[in-house]
Each structure stands twice: as C-alpha cells, then as structure tokens.
Design an enzyme around this catalytic site. Sequence first.
Site, mmCIF file in Angstrom:
data_model
loop_
_atom_site.group_PDB
_atom_site.id
_atom_site.type_symbol
_atom_site.label_atom_id
_atom_site.label_comp_id
_atom_site.label_asym_id
_atom_site.label_seq_id
_atom_site.Cartn_x
_atom_site.Cartn_y
_atom_site.Cartn_z
ATOM 1 C CE LYS A 179 41.697 95.575 49.265
ATOM 2 N NZ LYS A 179 42.812 94.819 48.758
ATOM 3 N N GLY B 253 44.122 93.416 55.544
ATOM 4 C CA GLY B 253 44.484 93.003 56.892
ATOM 5 C C GLY B 253 43.334 93.035 57.894
ATOM 6 N N GLY B 254 42.107 93.051 57.400
ATOM 7 C CA GLY B 254 40.963 92.997 58.319
ATOM 8 C C GLY B 254 40.594 94.342 58.932
ATOM 9 C CG PHE C 154 28.856 87.108 57.345
ATOM 10 C CD1 PHE C 154 30.224 87.282 57.491
ATOM 11 C CD2 PHE C 154 28.237 86.125 58.099
ATOM 12 C CE1 PHE C 154 30.955 86.512 58.368
ATOM 13 C CE2 PHE C 154 28.963 85.339 58.987
ATOM 14 C CZ PHE C 154 30.321 85.537 59.124
ATOM 15 C CG ASN D 34 46.133 89.999 48.797
ATOM 16 O OD1 ASN D 34 45.645 91.096 49.067
ATOM 17 N ND2 ASN D 34 45.701 88.884 49.336
ATOM 18 N NE ARG E 47 50.045 92.057 50.219
ATOM 19 C CZ ARG E 47 49.442 91.062 50.850
ATOM 20 N NH1 ARG E 47 50.058 89.901 50.957
ATOM 21 N NH2 ARG E 47 48.247 91.168 51.348
ATOM 22 C CB VAL F 58 52.446 85.918 55.348
ATOM 23 C CG1 VAL F 58 53.090 85.222 56.539
ATOM 24 C CG2 VAL F 58 52.394 87.420 55.576
ATOM 25 N NE ARG G 69 50.241 84.123 58.496
ATOM 26 C CZ ARG G 69 49.778 85.192 57.852
ATOM 27 N NH1 ARG G 69 49.746 86.364 58.459
ATOM 28 N NH2 ARG G 69 49.348 85.083 56.611
#
Lengths: 148, 444
Positions: B116, B162-163, B200, B288, B290, B293, B336
């Site tokens: 990252k 994914g967090g 943040f 990402n 790829r 989702v 989802r």
Amino acid sequence: MSEDLPLTAEDIAEIVSIIEASPYRELDLATRRFRLRLARGDGAEAGFTQEWQWAGSAPEAAAAAAMHAADPDAVAAPLPGTFYHAPQPGAPAFVTVGDVVGPETVVGIVETMKLMNPVHAGRAGTIADMIVPNATMVAKGQPLIRLA
Amino acid sequence: MIRRLFIANRGEIALRVIRTAQRMGITTVLGVSSADAASLPALMADEVVVIGPGPSPQSYLAIDKVVAAARDTNCDAVHPGYGFLSENAAFARALAEAGIGFVGPDIATLEGMGDKLAARALAQEAGLPVLPGGEAATRAAVHTRAAEIGYPLLLKAVAGGGGKGMRRVDRAEDLDSVLDMAQAEAQAAFGNAAVYVERFVAKGRHVEVQLLGDGTSAIHLGTRDCSIQRRFQKLVEEAPAPAMPKAARAGIEAAAVCLARHIAYRGAGTAEFLVDATDFSFYFLELNARIQVEHPVTEAITGLDLVEQQLLVASGKPLTLTQAMVRPLGHAIEVRINAEDPEADFRPAPGRIARAAWPAGPGIRVDTHIAAGGEVPPFYDSLLGKLIVHGATREAAVGMLQAALANLVIDGVPTTTGLHRRIAADPRFALGGVDTGFLPGLPA
C-alpha cells in the site's frame, strides 16, 4: 454441460414480464438438472421471486453433523468452524487439563469464515479433558472440552 | 486465445466467471475444495478438479496445488476471481513459469499495488492527491508521524486489504496499545506486521472508479459509491456515486485514468478514493488489481460485461472500447446478502439454506451460488449473494430495492436482509450521499 442452462438475469426478467402480463401467478419449471419456481408474492404491489433447486447439490452429510447430544459438563462449540487450543501456532494453549476456570475464561477459539471467535468456559470448573484435538473442524454444539 | 479457462475461486464469483466464459465458447475448469465439491459452480463448470480440503490454506490459497491443477487440466489461463490469490504476485509468477496466462494485471503491477505504501508513492508520481501520512517503520516513527498529522488518525497494514490491520486512533495516549493490535492483526492476516499512518477524515465517503486498460490505453467506466460499510467492509454499493457535483465525479475519474496510464495498467481494476463529504476534495487510497465484488452495478449502468473485457484483454486483444463509447445510463444499487447476524455484531453464521426465494423481474439481477439446500461452509466468507437493481433514476432504483428486499426470503441462517430493508427505508439513504458513519448511526 452448458446445454441445459441456466437462464440469465435478463431471461428471468423477461419471463417475469410475460407472467405479469398474463392471468397466471406463477411458473414452475422442472428439468433433469434444476427446478425453477417464479411466483408473485401476496398483495397488489408484491413483486416476483425466483426459487431454484439443483439436482446433485446439497450434500446430505453436512446437515447430519448438526445434532449432538447435550452434555452438561462439556463446553460446546458456539458455531461451526476450526477449533484451536492456542491464539496462534506455537503459542501456549489457552487452558490445559487441571486448569481452574471461571465462566468468562477463554478456553479456545473457533475460526469461522476468517473470523476468530473466542470460546468461553460458560461456568466455573476444572478442565477435565480436551475432547477435540487442536485445529479440528467442529460442528455447532459439538462438545470441545469437558469440565469437572 | 483462451480455450480452456481454470477458475481458481468459489461461490458467486466462480459462477459469474463460468457463465461469461461459457457464453464466449471457452471451456471452464473449476478448482474446488472438497467442501465445495457439490456447490452450484461445481455443477455448472464443464470440468471440476478437487484441489484440496476445506480450509483455504490447503486449497484456494495453495499456490502449488492450484498451478498444478491448472497445468494438469491443460488450461491456457487462470481467472482468480476476487480475494484468495487474485492479487498475489507469487501466484501470477508461478503461473507464468508454468506457461499459463493470468487473467489480471502484470506481475510488476501486482507487486506495486500489493504494497500500500508503494501504491501511495506511484499515485503521487502520477499526480494524484493522497492523505497526509505515510511510512512509519518504527514505534518512534509512528509517534512522529502521528504528531505531524494529528488525531484522529488511521493505522493501516502495508500489505493490507479487507479492513484487516486497520485501526482508528482517537487520542495520543491510545496510540501504543492500538498500534500493537494493528500490527498483530496485520501479522496474522498478511504475514507482515508493517503499518503506516494516515489522517482520518471524519465525514468521508468511499468512492471508487472502475478502470479498464490493455497496457497501452486505459479508460474508466464511471464511479461507484461504497460508503455503507461495517468493519471497513462494504455492504451497499451504487453507481454512479450519488449526490455529488458532476465536476467532482469527473475529477476523480480523470485522476483514476491518470494512474492507470502511468502504470500501463492491464485488465480490470478499481481505484479507490476517500472523498470528503463536505467539500468533495478527494484522496487516493488504493488500487484493487482484480474484479471487485460490486462490479455488477457498473455493468448495469454501462451495459458491459466486465469479465468478458478481462478475458479479452488477457487473450492479448487491445481494448475495442473508447471513452466516448461508454455512456452510463440510469442508476444501480447492489446490496450484499451475507450469512451473518447483524444483531450479534455481524457474527458469521454458516449452515444450510432451507429456502432461498430471491427477487426476480425487470431491472433486477441476482448473483448467487445459493439455492434451497445450499450449504454455507464455515471456511470462507459469508457472502450468499448480491441483489442488484437498475432504474432510470436513483429514486426509481431505491424504490425497486425496497420492493425487491420485501420479497427476499432466506431461511436457515440469519442474514443481512433485515438490515438492508432498514437501510433502504432510511430517509438519509433515500437522499443519497451518506458518509461512512451512516451504518453505525442507523436507528434499530
């Protein structure tokens, strides 16, 4: 394998449009490979649902695993997954035989869907037996540890 | 040319790839774990190979087993889906050594984007704005960075996704203890404890841009908003990003294309941005490399098949699409449906599906591998299926979503369906443009 196939989302939408414009409420279609039920819900505004059943799917064995006799002296798996004695490979086990535990004592973890879930003793007692070896697949409710 | 495609994944995405590949006349070979041997994708694939037992380290994540299975079945290429090995450079390299194609970007891109911090540096080179922060190799460096950028801040895993390994720190006195947790989580999830520090943004929206590239040219397929998340994981996604000035959207899209061109991106990818919900300033987060989702919402508004585009690029064909040919139409929303209990902190709930009545009709798409009798094994993630609605306007799409969710019935395991009904009925959601604080603030 693809001859008897699956309808796409567009196909389903099209069939629904045809039923909607007809006096019928549902379509139940069965082939050797699948059964599809398209039906209108109850109420004037209700939309349609699709329910599929596939020949050859649904392994029977998995469902049977869910039943376990209740053992009042055992700590049961809170959910299905892989039971671990220690927080990570090589680390000391949370508990060993002879340890005295309280209801909130963590006695192991069950890894389910990539999440680590702590297993609590549930009551006070002494660890009498580690029934299930480390890193074993367990079913929900399966006895993991016996308390004395 | 791809004649035989190996699919190294499971669940709805495996089924999704199989459908497009078969439509293109490609023979599909699915590598499954023994837990998935009777799954719907296994029934649909032309050929099935069991690559190992249920736990993913011994099957879906076992590079040697997957490569051997693809080679032994004479496949020309492997589609990795999302998750598992989809962004694993070592996997792509092992495939290349075996003479098998990888449906994804170049190995160098995977390496650059998998780290990252390296991705941050590449984005800065391409002229993209990034959040204040950066590398912090030692505890002292973390403290120095934190003092520079102020609180609250985020600690993020360098190898992250994914967090996992991502933690918010609100006060200086919490920094040490939260750092320990973030490093432990990063070590457990990625085998790499390194973390970095980022400012943040209190009222942030998660907006991403779908990219397509062939190594020479690159285009975007518009934005998606994925601000409704729990534990930094997405639950609701929509396209295009709503309640945002056209110019702001265009700026983000142009920045994403800049990055794709800078790294000569090949295949389908997604550039993720954090957008300040108050002034629409934006910062690059990650790319990402790829299929995502949430790709169906982009497919709904563009009319394109992203898996087909991936397979064409992987076959060595140049993009036939130009930016002018992409004309997004209407608004799409995806929710989802997960096997988890929103009442018990989203605890995952594997089990057997007794009944699955998914919505159907015009404007509705359901991507799922779950039908009556379907088994949700405890080894993998909790996604049961995705419900996608597409309407002429966002208002129409929200109405369709409410109606579709009212009809959805899954019996056998707890699901996120009820939560989605509450989200769809919430006036702030109807208005559009909620920030990432929406879900924690949703009334019960």
